[in-house]
Scaffold this motif. Structure first.
Motif, PDB file in Angstrom:
ATOM      1  N   VAL A   1      -6.282   2.706   1.547  1.00 13.23           N
ATOM      2  CA  VAL A   1      -5.731   1.973   2.690  1.00 13.23           C
ATOM      3  C   VAL A   1      -6.611   2.181   3.922  1.00 13.23           C
ATOM      4  O   VAL A   1      -6.976   1.222   4.603  1.00 13.23           O
ATOM      5  N   ASP A   2      -6.961   3.420   4.201  1.00 14.38           N
ATOM      6  CA  ASP A   2      -7.760   3.733   5.390  1.00 14.38           C
ATOM      7  C   ASP A   2      -9.122   3.048   5.387  1.00 14.38           C
ATOM      8  O   ASP A   2      -9.649   2.696   6.435  1.00 14.38           O
ATOM      9  N   HIS A   3      -9.700   2.870   4.195  1.00  8.66           N
ATOM     10  CA  HIS A   3     -11.043   2.305   4.077  1.00  8.66           C
ATOM     11  C   HIS A   3     -11.048   0.857   3.587  1.00  8.66           C
ATOM     12  O   HIS A   3     -12.111   0.328   3.245  1.00  8.66           O
ATOM     13  N   ASN A   4      -9.852   0.236   3.550  1.00 16.37           N
ATOM     14  CA  ASN A   4      -9.744  -1.178   3.169  1.00 16.37           C
ATOM     15  C   ASN A   4     -10.484  -1.493   1.871  1.00 16.37           C
ATOM     16  O   ASN A   4     -11.291  -2.420   1.816  1.00 16.37           O
ATOM     17  N   LEU A   5     -10.197  -0.730   0.834  1.00 14.54           N
ATOM     18  CA  LEU A   5     -10.930  -0.871  -0.428  1.00 14.54           C
ATOM     19  C   LEU A   5     -10.421  -1.995  -1.323  1.00 14.54           C
ATOM     20  O   LEU A   5     -10.984  -2.229  -2.385  1.00 14.54           O
ATOM     21  N   GLY A   6      -9.396  -2.665  -0.913  1.00 19.62           N
ATOM     22  CA  GLY A   6      -8.876  -3.772  -1.706  1.00 19.62           C
ATOM     23  C   GLY A   6      -7.680  -4.378  -1.014  1.00 19.62           C
ATOM     24  O   GLY A   6      -7.284  -3.950   0.062  1.00 19.62           O
ATOM     25  N   ASP A   7      -7.104  -5.390  -1.653  1.00 18.99           N
ATOM     26  CA  ASP A   7      -5.934  -6.016  -1.047  1.00 18.99           C
ATOM     27  C   ASP A   7      -4.669  -5.846  -1.880  1.00 18.99           C
ATOM     28  O   ASP A   7      -3.611  -6.340  -1.525  1.00 18.99           O
TER      29      ASP A   7
ATOM     30  N   GLU B   1       1.723   1.114   6.532  1.00 21.71           N
ATOM     31  CA  GLU B   1       0.351   0.897   7.014  1.00 21.71           C
ATOM     32  C   GLU B   1      -0.370  -0.123   6.146  1.00 21.71           C
ATOM     33  O   GLU B   1      -1.090  -0.983   6.650  1.00 21.71           O
ATOM     34  N   ALA B   2      -0.186  -0.031   4.837  1.00 21.22           N
ATOM     35  CA  ALA B   2      -0.810  -0.985   3.913  1.00 21.22           C
ATOM     36  C   ALA B   2      -0.326  -2.399   4.219  1.00 21.22           C
ATOM     37  O   ALA B   2      -1.117  -3.343   4.269  1.00 21.22           O
ATOM     38  N   GLN B   3       0.965  -2.543   4.459  1.00 21.73           N
ATOM     39  CA  GLN B   3       1.533  -3.861   4.741  1.00 21.73           C
ATOM     40  C   GLN B   3       0.927  -4.463   6.005  1.00 21.73           C
ATOM     41  O   GLN B   3       0.698  -5.666   6.069  1.00 21.73           O
ATOM     42  N   GLN B   4       0.627  -3.647   6.986  1.00 18.60           N
ATOM     43  CA  GLN B   4       0.069  -4.141   8.246  1.00 18.60           C
ATOM     44  C   GLN B   4      -1.363  -4.653   8.085  1.00 18.60           C
ATOM     45  O   GLN B   4      -1.842  -5.408   8.915  1.00 18.60           O
ATOM     46  N   LYS B   5      -2.054  -4.286   7.002  1.00 16.78           N
ATOM     47  CA  LYS B   5      -3.487  -4.587   6.855  1.00 16.78           C
ATOM     48  C   LYS B   5      -3.823  -6.043   6.506  1.00 16.78           C
ATOM     49  O   LYS B   5      -4.862  -6.489   6.981  1.00 16.78           O
ATOM     50  N   PRO B   6      -3.281  -6.846   5.692  1.00 16.66           N
ATOM     51  CA  PRO B   6      -2.190  -6.672   4.729  1.00 16.66           C
ATOM     52  C   PRO B   6      -2.712  -6.294   3.341  1.00 16.66           C
ATOM     53  O   PRO B   6      -3.573  -6.970   2.786  1.00 16.66           O
ATOM     54  N   ILE B   7      -2.167  -5.227   2.807  1.00 18.59           N
ATOM     55  CA  ILE B   7      -2.430  -4.788   1.436  1.00 18.59           C
ATOM     56  C   ILE B   7      -1.086  -4.792   0.712  1.00 18.59           C
ATOM     57  O   ILE B   7      -0.118  -4.216   1.195  1.00 18.59           O
ATOM     58  N   THR B   8      -1.032  -5.461  -0.425  1.00 17.81           N
ATOM     59  CA  THR B   8       0.183  -5.512  -1.224  1.00 17.81           C
ATOM     60  C   THR B   8       0.291  -4.246  -2.061  1.00 17.81           C
ATOM     61  O   THR B   8      -0.691  -3.826  -2.668  1.00 17.81           O
TER      62      THR B   8
END
Length: 63
Positions: free
Chosen positions: A9-15, A42-49
């Protein structure tokens, strides 16, 4: 598992993050459970499912 998810999540490694657990949430220490819920927010805010397995009772040691 938490540290790996946090890094992703911190490094935006995927969605999408897909997880499966062999124990019920009731077996987790309340502090770790709360940290995990914050991470999912936090993941949801990125947005990461975030997907997690459900439908079983896990390996709960509580009765």
């Amino acid at each position: 598992m938490y540290n790996t998810s946090k890094y992703a999540v911190d490094h935006n490694l995927g969605d999408v993050i897909s997880q499966g657990f062999g124990e019920a949430e009731t077996c987790m220490h309340p502090t770790l459970l709360a940290e995990q819920h914050v991470l999912f927010d936090e993941a949801q805010q990125k947005p990461i499912t975030v997907f997690a397995s459900s439908g079983d009772s896990g390996a709960s040691s509580r009765r």
